[in-house]
Design a protein around this motif. Structure first.
Motif, PDB file in Angstrom:
ATOM      1  N   VAL A 184     -12.016  -7.955 -15.333  1.00  0.00           N
ATOM      2  CA  VAL A 184     -12.842  -8.615 -14.315  1.00  0.00           C
ATOM      3  C   VAL A 184     -13.772  -7.585 -13.659  1.00  0.00           C
ATOM      4  CG1 VAL A 184     -12.823  -9.958 -12.178  1.00  0.00           C
ATOM      5  CG2 VAL A 184     -11.006 -10.296 -13.884  1.00  0.00           C
ATOM      6  N   PRO A 185     -15.079  -7.664 -13.920  1.00  0.00           N
ATOM      7  CA  PRO A 185     -16.010  -6.720 -13.294  1.00  0.00           C
ATOM      8  C   PRO A 185     -15.866  -6.712 -11.767  1.00  0.00           C
ATOM      9  CG  PRO A 185     -17.113  -7.945 -15.014  1.00  0.00           C
ATOM     10  CD  PRO A 185     -15.755  -8.581 -14.838  1.00  0.00           C
ATOM     11  N   GLY A 186     -15.837  -5.492 -11.220  1.00  0.00           N
ATOM     12  CA  GLY A 186     -15.728  -5.324  -9.775  1.00  0.00           C
ATOM     13  C   GLY A 186     -14.316  -5.269  -9.242  1.00  0.00           C
ATOM     14  N   MET A 187     -13.326  -5.586 -10.076  1.00  0.00           N
ATOM     15  CA  MET A 187     -11.934  -5.639  -9.625  1.00  0.00           C
ATOM     16  C   MET A 187     -11.304  -4.253  -9.635  1.00  0.00           C
ATOM     17  SD  MET A 187      -9.280  -7.476  -8.684  1.00  0.00           S
ATOM     18  CE  MET A 187      -9.493  -9.161  -9.207  1.00  0.00           C
ATOM     19  N   LYS A 188     -10.644  -3.911  -8.546  1.00  0.00           N
ATOM     20  CA  LYS A 188      -9.824  -2.694  -8.547  1.00  0.00           C
ATOM     21  C   LYS A 188      -8.575  -3.015  -9.355  1.00  0.00           C
ATOM     22  CE  LYS A 188     -11.604  -0.567  -4.620  1.00  0.00           C
ATOM     23  NZ  LYS A 188     -11.514   0.445  -3.676  1.00  0.00           N
ATOM     24  N   ALA A 189      -8.119  -2.038 -10.106  1.00  0.00           N
ATOM     25  CA  ALA A 189      -7.010  -2.304 -11.009  1.00  0.00           C
ATOM     26  C   ALA A 189      -6.219  -1.046 -11.300  1.00  0.00           C
ATOM     27  CB  ALA A 189      -7.538  -2.887 -12.318  1.00  0.00           C
ATOM     28  N   LYS A 190      -4.963  -1.254 -11.661  1.00  0.00           N
ATOM     29  CA  LYS A 190      -4.234  -0.177 -12.310  1.00  0.00           C
ATOM     30  C   LYS A 190      -4.920  -0.019 -13.668  1.00  0.00           C
ATOM     31  CE  LYS A 190      -0.576  -2.516 -12.018  1.00  0.00           C
ATOM     32  NZ  LYS A 190       0.658  -3.220 -12.132  1.00  0.00           N
ATOM     33  N   PRO A 191      -5.221   1.196 -14.087  1.00  0.00           N
ATOM     34  CA  PRO A 191      -5.985   1.375 -15.330  1.00  0.00           C
ATOM     35  C   PRO A 191      -5.131   1.146 -16.583  1.00  0.00           C
ATOM     36  CG  PRO A 191      -5.471   3.483 -14.375  1.00  0.00           C
ATOM     37  CD  PRO A 191      -4.971   2.451 -13.407  1.00  0.00           C
ATOM     38  N   VAL A 192      -4.558  -0.049 -16.666  1.00  0.00           N
ATOM     39  CA  VAL A 192      -3.740  -0.448 -17.808  1.00  0.00           C
ATOM     40  C   VAL A 192      -4.383  -1.711 -18.384  1.00  0.00           C
ATOM     41  CG1 VAL A 192      -1.452  -1.183 -18.580  1.00  0.00           C
ATOM     42  CG2 VAL A 192      -1.653   0.511 -16.737  1.00  0.00           C
ATOM     43  N   ILE A 193      -4.815  -1.637 -19.619  1.00  0.00           N
ATOM     44  CA  ILE A 193      -5.524  -2.736 -20.262  1.00  0.00           C
ATOM     45  C   ILE A 193      -4.516  -3.806 -20.676  1.00  0.00           C
ATOM     46  CG2 ILE A 193      -7.108  -3.378 -22.133  1.00  0.00           C
ATOM     47  CD1 ILE A 193      -8.136  -1.122 -20.155  1.00  0.00           C
ATOM     48  N   TYR A 198     -11.757 -17.627 -13.558  1.00  0.00           N
ATOM     49  CA  TYR A 198     -11.962 -17.969 -12.145  1.00  0.00           C
ATOM     50  C   TYR A 198     -12.449 -16.743 -11.378  1.00  0.00           C
ATOM     51  CZ  TYR A 198     -10.797 -19.132  -7.297  1.00  0.00           C
ATOM     52  OH  TYR A 198     -10.857 -19.340  -5.940  1.00  0.00           O
ATOM     53  N   LEU A 199     -11.786 -15.621 -11.585  1.00  0.00           N
ATOM     54  CA  LEU A 199     -12.198 -14.398 -10.887  1.00  0.00           C
ATOM     55  C   LEU A 199     -13.592 -13.958 -11.318  1.00  0.00           C
ATOM     56  CD1 LEU A 199      -8.820 -12.467 -10.882  1.00  0.00           C
ATOM     57  CD2 LEU A 199     -10.015 -13.432  -8.896  1.00  0.00           C
ATOM     58  N   ARG A 200     -13.883 -14.039 -12.593  1.00  0.00           N
ATOM     59  CA  ARG A 200     -15.216 -13.660 -13.073  1.00  0.00           C
ATOM     60  C   ARG A 200     -16.304 -14.530 -12.440  1.00  0.00           C
ATOM     61  NH1 ARG A 200     -14.291 -12.783 -19.606  1.00  0.00           N
ATOM     62  NH2 ARG A 200     -13.361 -10.702 -19.470  1.00  0.00           N
ATOM     63  N   ALA A 201     -15.977 -15.781 -12.131  1.00  0.00           N
ATOM     64  CA  ALA A 201     -16.955 -16.710 -11.551  1.00  0.00           C
ATOM     65  C   ALA A 201     -16.999 -16.665 -10.024  1.00  0.00           C
ATOM     66  CB  ALA A 201     -16.634 -18.142 -12.008  1.00  0.00           C
ATOM     67  N   HIS A 202     -16.066 -15.934  -9.397  1.00  0.00           N
ATOM     68  CA  HIS A 202     -15.971 -15.916  -7.933  1.00  0.00           C
ATOM     69  C   HIS A 202     -15.839 -14.484  -7.413  1.00  0.00           C
ATOM     70  CE1 HIS A 202     -14.768 -20.033  -8.971  1.00  0.00           C
ATOM     71  NE2 HIS A 202     -15.327 -20.350  -7.812  1.00  0.00           N
ATOM     72  N   PRO A 203     -16.966 -13.776  -7.286  1.00  0.00           N
ATOM     73  CA  PRO A 203     -16.908 -12.378  -6.835  1.00  0.00           C
ATOM     74  C   PRO A 203     -16.289 -12.214  -5.453  1.00  0.00           C
ATOM     75  CG  PRO A 203     -19.191 -13.105  -7.163  1.00  0.00           C
ATOM     76  CD  PRO A 203     -18.313 -14.214  -7.628  1.00  0.00           C
ATOM     77  N   GLU A 204     -16.386 -13.221  -4.592  1.00  0.00           N
ATOM     78  CA  GLU A 204     -15.763 -13.123  -3.269  1.00  0.00           C
ATOM     79  C   GLU A 204     -14.235 -13.075  -3.393  1.00  0.00           C
ATOM     80  OE1 GLU A 204     -15.879 -17.479  -4.223  1.00  0.00           O
ATOM     81  OE2 GLU A 204     -17.289 -15.831  -4.509  1.00  0.00           O
ATOM     82  N   GLU A 205     -13.694 -13.754  -4.399  1.00  0.00           N
ATOM     83  CA  GLU A 205     -12.255 -13.711  -4.634  1.00  0.00           C
ATOM     84  C   GLU A 205     -11.833 -12.366  -5.233  1.00  0.00           C
ATOM     85  OE1 GLU A 205     -11.047 -15.807  -2.716  1.00  0.00           O
ATOM     86  OE2 GLU A 205     -10.030 -17.268  -4.003  1.00  0.00           O
ATOM     87  N   VAL A 206     -12.724 -11.795  -6.047  1.00  0.00           N
ATOM     88  CA  VAL A 206     -12.478 -10.457  -6.589  1.00  0.00           C
ATOM     89  C   VAL A 206     -12.353  -9.461  -5.441  1.00  0.00           C
ATOM     90  CG1 VAL A 206     -13.473  -8.576  -7.965  1.00  0.00           C
ATOM     91  CG2 VAL A 206     -13.597 -10.944  -8.801  1.00  0.00           C
TER      92      VAL A 206
END
Length: 172
Positions: free
Chosen positions: A42-51, A119-127
């Motif tokens: 998901v672009p813009g999402m902070k994540a643990k760097p585990v694919i 859903y997350l990809r379509a809703h940057p505010e939720e990201v």
């Protein structure tokens, strides 16, 4: 394992594709398709760097025949790991790089994961909201054994929003 949150990286997409190409060479015709899901998709999402990768297969029981091969290639073989009908392989040991989830084509977990991703990809505010929540948790919990369960209720509520959004888009 320590919680390692990172800013979104385009490298995650490349790492997904590289691993998918490698896994094709191991599993050949067993795989129907690959999907990149979870926070690293998901672009813009902070994540643990585990694919998180989904390998959708024709017959989940055939995947068990690859356990020794995958172990010899330095993957942890985790079996169902709490989700019936899944086979999980983890790559990277304590510095984990990939979670590879195998599901048979008709498994309902596939849609749940993909709807949440879309859903997350379509809703940057939720990201942004989800990323902020993760940062708060990472400040409170040092290890994934505490961090991951602390996210569960938040994620389940967000999944409900995602499923409602998906149902609404299907009616239009």
């Amino acid at each position: 394992m320590k919680v390692r949150l990172s800013e979104f990286s385009e490298d995650w997409i490349r790492l997904f594709h590289e691993e998918a190409n490698f896994l094709k060479s191991v599993f050949n015709d067993e795989i129907v398709r690959f999907e990149h899901f979870g926070s690293t998709s998901v672009p813009g999402m902070k994540a643990k760097p585990v694919i998180d990768m989904m390998c959708i297969v024709k017959n989940i029981n055939n995947i068990d025949q690859y356990n020794e091969i995958m172990h010899s290639l330095h993957y942890d073989v985790a079996g169902e790991w709490g989700i019936q009908g899944r086979r999980l392989f983890r790559k990277g040991g304590e510095n984990r790089t990939h979670h590879i989830h195998f599901y048979e084509t008709n498994n309902p977990q596939i849609e749940r994961h993909l709807v949440f991703r879309d859903y997350l990809r379509a809703h940057p505010e939720e990201v942004a909201r989800y990323s902020n929540f993760k940062e708060e948790l990472a400040r409170s919990f040092e290890n994934t054994i505490e961090y991951s369960p602390a996210k569960k209720t938040f994620v389940m509520e967000m999944e409900k929003l995602a499923l409602a959004w998906f149902a609404d888009t299907q009616q239009k």
